[in-house]
Design an enzyme around this catalytic site. Structure first.
Site, PDB file in Angstrom:
ATOM      1  N   ARG A 165       0.825  -1.212   0.000  1.00 37.12           N
ATOM      2  CA  ARG A 165       0.000   0.000   0.000  1.00 37.12           C
ATOM      3  C   ARG A 165       0.861   1.264   0.000  1.00 37.12           C
ATOM      4  NH1 ARG A 165      -4.797  -1.920  -0.517  1.00 37.12           N
ATOM      5  NH2 ARG A 165      -5.159  -3.942   0.428  1.00 37.12           N
TER       6      ARG A 165
ATOM      7  N   HIS B  31       4.742  -9.705  -6.923  1.00 37.75           N
ATOM      8  CA  HIS B  31       3.558  -8.889  -7.255  1.00 37.75           C
ATOM      9  C   HIS B  31       3.890  -7.423  -6.985  1.00 37.75           C
ATOM     10  CE1 HIS B  31      -0.497  -7.412  -7.536  1.00 37.75           C
ATOM     11  NE2 HIS B  31      -1.045  -8.608  -7.620  1.00 37.75           N
TER      12      HIS B  31
ATOM     13  N   TYR C 201      -0.117  -2.403  -4.921  1.00 38.02           N
ATOM     14  CA  TYR C 201      -1.422  -1.946  -5.423  1.00 38.02           C
ATOM     15  C   TYR C 201      -1.397  -0.473  -5.804  1.00 38.02           C
ATOM     16  CZ  TYR C 201      -3.289  -6.251  -3.393  1.00 38.02           C
ATOM     17  OH  TYR C 201      -3.541  -7.556  -3.082  1.00 38.02           O
TER      18      TYR C 201
ATOM     19  N   HIS D 203      -0.833  -5.103 -12.077  1.00 40.67           N
ATOM     20  CA  HIS D 203      -2.169  -4.731 -12.534  1.00 40.67           C
ATOM     21  C   HIS D 203      -1.987  -3.657 -13.601  1.00 40.67           C
ATOM     22  CE1 HIS D 203      -4.065  -5.916  -8.373  1.00 40.67           C
ATOM     23  NE2 HIS D 203      -3.405  -6.904  -8.946  1.00 40.67           N
TER      24      HIS D 203
ATOM     25  N   GLU E 291      -1.747  -8.842 -15.247  1.00 37.68           N
ATOM     26  CA  GLU E 291      -2.803  -9.590 -14.570  1.00 37.68           C
ATOM     27  C   GLU E 291      -4.166  -9.238 -15.163  1.00 37.68           C
ATOM     28  OE1 GLU E 291      -2.710  -9.612 -10.263  1.00 37.68           O
ATOM     29  OE2 GLU E 291      -4.665 -10.618 -10.153  1.00 37.68           O
TER      30      GLU E 291
ATOM     31  N   ASP F 220      -6.442 -14.364 -13.104  1.00 30.01           N
ATOM     32  CA  ASP F 220      -6.932 -14.494 -11.731  1.00 30.01           C
ATOM     33  C   ASP F 220      -8.363 -15.022 -11.846  1.00 30.01           C
ATOM     34  OD1 ASP F 220      -8.356 -13.717  -9.299  1.00 30.01           O
ATOM     35  OD2 ASP F 220      -6.554 -12.600  -8.763  1.00 30.01           O
TER      36      ASP F 220
ATOM     37  N   HIS G 297     -11.064 -12.720 -10.605  1.00 31.49           N
ATOM     38  CA  HIS G 297     -11.202 -11.547 -11.469  1.00 31.49           C
ATOM     39  C   HIS G 297     -11.948 -11.866 -12.762  1.00 31.49           C
ATOM     40  CE1 HIS G 297      -7.355  -9.541  -9.605  1.00 31.49           C
ATOM     41  NE2 HIS G 297      -8.304  -9.758  -8.720  1.00 31.49           N
TER      42      HIS G 297
ATOM     43  N   HIS H 291      -3.760 -17.029 -10.717  1.00 32.63           N
ATOM     44  CA  HIS H 291      -4.147 -16.723  -9.339  1.00 32.63           C
ATOM     45  C   HIS H 291      -5.426 -17.484  -9.066  1.00 32.63           C
ATOM     46  CE1 HIS H 291      -1.902 -12.591  -9.177  1.00 32.63           C
ATOM     47  NE2 HIS H 291      -1.104 -13.618  -8.960  1.00 32.63           N
TER      48      HIS H 291
ATOM     49  N   ASP I 240     -14.184  -7.152  -7.036  1.00 30.73           N
ATOM     50  CA  ASP I 240     -12.948  -7.895  -6.779  1.00 30.73           C
ATOM     51  C   ASP I 240     -12.831  -8.194  -5.289  1.00 30.73           C
ATOM     52  OD1 ASP I 240     -10.382  -8.855  -6.530  1.00 30.73           O
ATOM     53  OD2 ASP I 240      -9.401  -7.092  -7.372  1.00 30.73           O
TER      54      ASP I 240
ATOM     55  N   HIS J   6     -11.832 -11.562  -3.067  1.00 29.43           N
ATOM     56  CA  HIS J   6     -11.427 -12.970  -3.070  1.00 29.43           C
ATOM     57  C   HIS J   6     -12.091 -13.716  -1.912  1.00 29.43           C
ATOM     58  CE1 HIS J   6      -7.404 -11.750  -5.181  1.00 29.43           C
ATOM     59  NE2 HIS J   6      -8.459 -11.221  -5.750  1.00 29.43           N
TER      60      HIS J   6
ATOM     61  N   GLU K 104      -4.591 -16.698  -3.498  1.00 32.33           N
ATOM     62  CA  GLU K 104      -4.643 -15.358  -2.876  1.00 32.33           C
ATOM     63  C   GLU K 104      -5.922 -15.283  -2.048  1.00 32.33           C
ATOM     64  OE1 GLU K 104      -4.653 -13.096  -6.576  1.00 32.33           O
ATOM     65  OE2 GLU K 104      -2.673 -12.333  -6.078  1.00 32.33           O
TER      66      GLU K 104
HETATM   67 ZN    ZN Z   1      -8.084  -9.419  -6.788  1.00 30.02          ZN
HETATM   68 FE    FE Z   2      -4.737 -11.725  -8.315  1.00 30.70          FE
HETATM   69 FE    FE Z   3      -3.163  -8.881  -8.222  1.00 27.36          FE
END
Ligand code: ZN
Ligand code: FE
Ligand code: FE
Length: 275
Positions: free
Chosen positions: A37, A67, A70, A107, A142, A176, A179, A211, A224, A226, A256
């Site tokens: 973050r 990864h 974000y 992303h 992704e 993913d 997603h 993912h 989104d 999970h 994830e």
């Molecule tokens: Zn996600």
């Molecule tokens: Fe993912």
């Molecule tokens: Fe991701």
């Protein structure tokens, strides 16, 4: 053999992640290169990364997935946001040169009202600046759920990025499952058609990792969230069909799913290894 792992905390370093992966029956794992973050990376510790690589080699791990944070948005509307994305992207790729042969998943970004085409222009520009010849890391786009103004929730958008980037031949894709189901690809009722469509538009040779997530949200919701394997709208049977699909089964699968402890992942890995 199913190749599977989960997202692990990088707080204890690289060697610790490889040991954690081993302890839960994984043969790959995913991690954030820095605070997801924020932006700051820990001081580089090449010895720790080498120790991780040695464990992965000894236990025949398949490629790992780093990864991006974000907060990295290659197609933000403000120059400040895009400059930050470029700085972090370059720095991450440099860190990963110490762990060659793995993946860097990001992303594609949110165009925040500029439109998909303007977003794709900016994503391609960033890739052209960071993809230097001889990189030891494969960059993965992704596939996204399409929440807000996210780019990359349609296979065609991923294809366009690959086609337009100067070194697009070197790009891969990470699907993913949460997603794409929420983006409107029905992996529950018509997995074969989704796989065929991906192959037609992007090409299965581009697909480098999956993912593996269940979803709290319904089909085509463009949300989104999970969920644990079997507790969401995909369900355990659909997820078993994904990990055993003849065109997908040899890929690295990364969980994830929301778990606070390693045991939660160990249970999911054991469950899916029985598929
Ligand atoms: Zn996600
Ligand atoms: Fe993912
Ligand atoms: Fe991701």
């Amino acid at each position: 053999m199913l190749h599977i792992g989960c997202h692990l905390s990088a707080a204890g370093g690289y060697r610790k992640m490889a040991q954690d992966a081993l302890s839960i029956g994984a043969d790959t794992f995913q991690f954030f290169t820095r605070n997801p973050r924020g932006g700051s990376a820990k001081a580089l510790d090449p010895a720790d990364m080498a120790a991780c690589a040695a464990i992965c080699k000894e236990h025949q791990f398949v490629p790992l997935v780093a990864h991006s944070p974000y907060t990295l948005n290659p197609c933000g509307s403000e120059a400040r946001v895009r400059d930050f994305a470029e700085m972090v992207f370059k720095d991450d790729l440099e860190i990963l040169e110490n762990l060659p042969g793995n993946y860097y998943n990001f992303h594609p970004g949110s165009h925040v009202g500029q439109g998909v085409e303007a977003g794709i222009d900016l994503i391609v520009k960033l890739l052209d600046r960071v993809m230097k010849p001889g990189l030891k890391t494969t960059i993965l786009l992704e596939a996204m759920a399409g929440k807000g103004s996210e780019v990359g929730s349609k296979f065609e958008e991923l294809r366009e990025i690959i086609d337009r980037a100067e070194r697009g031949d070197e790009l891969g894709v990470c699907i993913d499952t949460c997603h794409i189901y929420c983006a409107g690809y029905d992996v529950v009722n018509d997995l074969d058609s989704v796989v065929a469509e991906f192959d037609r538009i992007v090409g299965l040779d581009r697909l480098k990792a999956i993912h593996l997530n269940d979803s709290m949200q319904p089909f085509a919701s463009h949300k989104d969230r999970h969920e644990k394997i079997g507790a969401g709208t995909l369900g355990v049977e659909a997820i078993r069909r994904i990990v055993t699909h003849p065109k997908l089964k040899d890929l690295p699968f990364i969980l994830e799913t929301p778990h606070d402890t390693l045991e939660g992942y160990a249970r999911e890995i054991a469950l899916l290894r029985q598929s």
